[in-house]
Scaffold this motif. Structure first.
Motif, mmCIF file in Angstrom:
data_model
loop_
_atom_site.group_PDB
_atom_site.id
_atom_site.type_symbol
_atom_site.label_atom_id
_atom_site.label_comp_id
_atom_site.label_asym_id
_atom_site.label_seq_id
_atom_site.Cartn_x
_atom_site.Cartn_y
_atom_site.Cartn_z
ATOM 1 N N SER A 21 0.768 -1.049 -0.167
ATOM 2 C CA SER A 21 -0.007 -0.007 0.066
ATOM 3 C C SER A 21 0.827 1.166 0.022
ATOM 4 O O SER A 21 2.027 1.117 0.670
ATOM 5 C CB SER A 21 -0.923 0.108 1.179
ATOM 6 O OG SER A 21 -0.144 0.197 2.607
ATOM 7 N N CYS A 102 5.854 3.524 0.549
ATOM 8 C CA CYS A 102 4.800 3.358 1.253
ATOM 9 C C CYS A 102 4.235 5.109 1.225
ATOM 10 O O CYS A 102 2.949 5.391 1.513
ATOM 11 C CB CYS A 102 4.938 3.447 2.859
ATOM 12 S SG CYS A 102 5.246 1.545 3.004
ATOM 13 N N ASN A 105 1.737 7.230 4.010
ATOM 14 C CA ASN A 105 0.710 6.421 4.759
ATOM 15 C C ASN A 105 0.737 6.683 6.437
ATOM 16 O O ASN A 105 -0.466 6.997 6.941
ATOM 17 C CB ASN A 105 1.110 4.873 4.857
ATOM 18 C CG ASN A 105 0.853 4.328 3.473
ATOM 19 O OD1 ASN A 105 0.722 4.849 2.490
ATOM 20 N ND2 ASN A 105 0.536 2.911 3.577
ATOM 21 N N PRO A 111 -1.593 2.551 8.502
ATOM 22 C CA PRO A 111 -0.169 1.839 8.395
ATOM 23 C C PRO A 111 -0.021 1.432 6.914
ATOM 24 O O PRO A 111 -1.042 1.115 6.192
ATOM 25 C CB PRO A 111 -0.452 0.646 9.420
ATOM 26 C CG PRO A 111 -1.885 0.683 9.348
ATOM 27 C CD PRO A 111 -2.461 1.920 9.185
ATOM 28 N N CYS A 112 1.333 1.175 6.569
ATOM 29 C CA CYS A 112 1.568 0.612 5.375
ATOM 30 C C CYS A 112 1.619 -0.853 5.554
ATOM 31 O O CYS A 112 1.764 -1.278 6.503
ATOM 32 C CB CYS A 112 3.207 1.369 4.975
ATOM 33 S SG CYS A 112 3.871 0.635 3.580
ATOM 34 N N PHE A 113 0.977 -1.439 4.635
ATOM 35 C CA PHE A 113 1.069 -2.794 4.609
ATOM 36 C C PHE A 113 1.224 -3.548 3.407
ATOM 37 O O PHE A 113 1.230 -2.981 2.325
ATOM 38 C CB PHE A 113 -0.572 -3.258 5.088
ATOM 39 C CG PHE A 113 -1.689 -2.749 4.335
ATOM 40 C CD1 PHE A 113 -2.203 -3.162 3.326
ATOM 41 C CD2 PHE A 113 -2.341 -1.469 4.620
ATOM 42 C CE1 PHE A 113 -3.365 -2.717 2.491
ATOM 43 C CE2 PHE A 113 -3.151 -1.026 3.825
ATOM 44 C CZ PHE A 113 -3.734 -1.535 2.702
ATOM 45 N N VAL A 134 -8.396 -3.486 2.295
ATOM 46 C CA VAL A 134 -7.936 -3.598 3.342
ATOM 47 C C VAL A 134 -7.695 -2.179 4.208
ATOM 48 O O VAL A 134 -8.046 -2.176 5.222
ATOM 49 C CB VAL A 134 -6.081 -4.061 3.110
ATOM 50 C CG1 VAL A 134 -5.427 -3.949 4.588
ATOM 51 C CG2 VAL A 134 -6.503 -5.603 2.934
ATOM 52 N N ILE A 138 -9.016 -1.428 8.200
ATOM 53 C CA ILE A 138 -8.241 -0.824 9.077
ATOM 54 C C ILE A 138 -8.688 0.801 9.485
ATOM 55 O O ILE A 138 -8.874 0.804 10.596
ATOM 56 C CB ILE A 138 -6.816 -0.733 8.520
ATOM 57 C CG1 ILE A 138 -6.147 -1.989 8.387
ATOM 58 C CG2 ILE A 138 -5.877 0.311 9.387
ATOM 59 C CD1 ILE A 138 -4.837 -2.004 7.582
ATOM 60 N N TRP A 149 -5.789 -5.668 18.776
ATOM 61 C CA TRP A 149 -4.365 -5.407 17.707
ATOM 62 C C TRP A 149 -3.365 -6.601 18.163
ATOM 63 O O TRP A 149 -2.641 -6.977 17.211
ATOM 64 C CB TRP A 149 -3.904 -4.204 18.079
ATOM 65 C CG TRP A 149 -4.833 -2.895 17.470
ATOM 66 C CD1 TRP A 149 -5.794 -2.057 17.871
ATOM 67 C CD2 TRP A 149 -4.448 -2.515 15.869
ATOM 68 N NE1 TRP A 149 -6.211 -1.183 16.879
ATOM 69 C CE2 TRP A 149 -5.523 -1.631 15.678
ATOM 70 C CE3 TRP A 149 -3.836 -2.952 15.094
ATOM 71 C CZ2 TRP A 149 -5.753 -1.050 14.407
ATOM 72 C CZ3 TRP A 149 -4.098 -2.436 13.882
ATOM 73 C CH2 TRP A 149 -5.040 -1.499 13.533
ATOM 74 N N PHE A 155 -5.719 -6.277 10.911
ATOM 75 C CA PHE A 155 -5.068 -7.230 9.929
ATOM 76 C C PHE A 155 -5.792 -8.522 9.865
ATOM 77 O O PHE A 155 -5.998 -8.985 8.833
ATOM 78 C CB PHE A 155 -3.561 -7.150 10.240
ATOM 79 C CG PHE A 155 -2.959 -5.842 10.358
ATOM 80 C CD1 PHE A 155 -2.880 -4.870 9.204
ATOM 81 C CD2 PHE A 155 -2.582 -5.338 11.430
ATOM 82 C CE1 PHE A 155 -2.292 -3.714 9.173
ATOM 83 C CE2 PHE A 155 -1.939 -3.987 11.519
ATOM 84 C CZ PHE A 155 -1.934 -3.283 10.470
#
Length: 167
Positions: A21, A102, A105, A111-113, A134, A138, A149, A155
């Motif tokens: 992402s 990323c 983000n 968050p970067c994922f 996603v 999130i 979490w 996630f």
């Protein structure tokens, strides 16, 4: 996907895919493919199969090894093993390189994922659709209702939503 103190290593084979992402300054998410699918329609992959004595033919509009399998690299598929490669596609990035990919983000509270799946998802969803789904999970996650979490949280929920949607 292996994350160490120094690097992030991604290895794929066949139709497994890793998609990162990325967010711009406005928080808009973009999907970045980190891996390449090893499919019979790719000219390089096609050449590998032909060099091993196989052929590529189309079935229902999809190029296939010896008319059956769409992927050209596999750790299974014993019947076609002599025609397939077992050599994975391996990439490595530093943490700084991944952070740069990323984009914004972290500054957008997102968050970067990385989405890691195989053809079950990618046959029915684009990279962008997966990242958007996603990100939506999130962003709307409520830890009071669901898994914490610490136990995978948003996630885990995102993985379940992707699996259900693909099914």
């Amino acid at each position: 996907l292996l994350v160490t103190e120094d690097v992030i290593i991604i290895s794929s084979i066949g139709d497994s895919r890793a998609v990162l992402s990325s967010a711009n300054e406005r928080g808009e998410m973009t999907a970045i493919a980190l891996t390449k699918d090893h499919v019979a329609s790719d000219p390089f992959e096609r050449k590998l199969v032909i060099e091993k004595g196989g052929f590529i033919s189309s079935s229902v509009g999809i190029d296939r090894v010896n008319g059956t399998l769409a992927i050209t690299r596999s750790i299974g598929d014993a019947g076609l093993a002599p025609l397939l490669s077992r050599v994975p596609h391996v990439l490595s990035y530093t943490h700084d390189e991944i952070k740069k990919l990323c984009g914004g983000n972290e500054s957008q509270n997102m968050p970067c994922f990385v989405v890691l799946t195989s053809d079950g998802l990618w046959d029915v969803m684009t990279n962008q659709e997966a990242v958007d789904m996603v990100a939506t999970v999130i962003a709307s996650y409520d830890a009071t209702d669901l898994v914490s979490w610490n136990n995978g949280g948003a996630f885990q929920e995102a993985a379940e939503v992707l699996a259900i949607d693909a099914y």
